[in-house]
Design a protein around this motif. Structure first.
Motif, mmCIF file in Angstrom:
data_model
loop_
_atom_site.group_PDB
_atom_site.id
_atom_site.type_symbol
_atom_site.label_atom_id
_atom_site.label_comp_id
_atom_site.label_asym_id
_atom_site.label_seq_id
_atom_site.Cartn_x
_atom_site.Cartn_y
_atom_site.Cartn_z
ATOM 1 N N SER A 21 0.987 4.025 -2.956
ATOM 2 C CA SER A 21 0.681 5.436 -2.691
ATOM 3 C C SER A 21 1.797 6.349 -3.197
ATOM 4 O O SER A 21 1.537 7.465 -3.632
ATOM 5 C CB SER A 21 0.436 5.666 -1.205
ATOM 6 N N SER A 56 0.645 12.131 -6.177
ATOM 7 C CA SER A 56 1.453 12.303 -4.966
ATOM 8 C C SER A 56 2.642 13.218 -5.231
ATOM 9 O O SER A 56 3.270 13.165 -6.280
ATOM 10 C CB SER A 56 1.952 10.935 -4.490
ATOM 11 N N GLN A 62 0.835 -1.213 0.000
ATOM 12 C CA GLN A 62 0.000 0.000 0.000
ATOM 13 C C GLN A 62 0.867 1.259 0.000
ATOM 14 O O GLN A 62 0.561 2.233 -0.693
ATOM 15 C CB GLN A 62 -0.929 0.008 1.209
ATOM 16 N N ASP A 116 1.589 6.785 -7.041
ATOM 17 C CA ASP A 116 0.431 7.527 -7.535
ATOM 18 C C ASP A 116 0.909 8.842 -8.152
ATOM 19 O O ASP A 116 1.680 9.572 -7.555
ATOM 20 C CB ASP A 116 -0.529 7.789 -6.376
#
Length: 80
Positions: free
Chosen positions: A69, A75, A65, A72
């Motif tokens: 993240s 981000s 995870q 992404d």
């Protein structure tokens, strides 16, 4: 450390510094295989198969995870 699983492979140490910080804050059990060797001889990364992120199986989902993240596009902090 035989039960640890490889989640990602990096060519150089600067590629995962943010990831390392995130893992330490989450108190995950992990290590980077070949980190010291490739830090000393950077151009040998391909010969040794890169720097492998090894994570304990029970921390694998949280680690995945965190990696997702950081990958992404929205981000501000991203893995190279």
């Amino acid at each position: 450390m035989l039960e640890y699983v490889c989640l990602a492979t990096f060519t150089y140490t600067h590629e995962y510094l943010i990831l390392k910080l995130e893992f330490e804050q989450a108190a995950l059990r992990y290590y980077f295989q070949n980190e010291t060797l490739i830090g000393l001889i950077p151009f040998s990364s391909l010969a040794f198969g890169g720097i492998k992120l090894m994570v304990h199986p029970s921390d694998r989902l949280i680690a995945k995870q965190i990696i997702d993240s950081l990958n992404d596009k929205s981000s501000n902090l991203r893995i190279v």
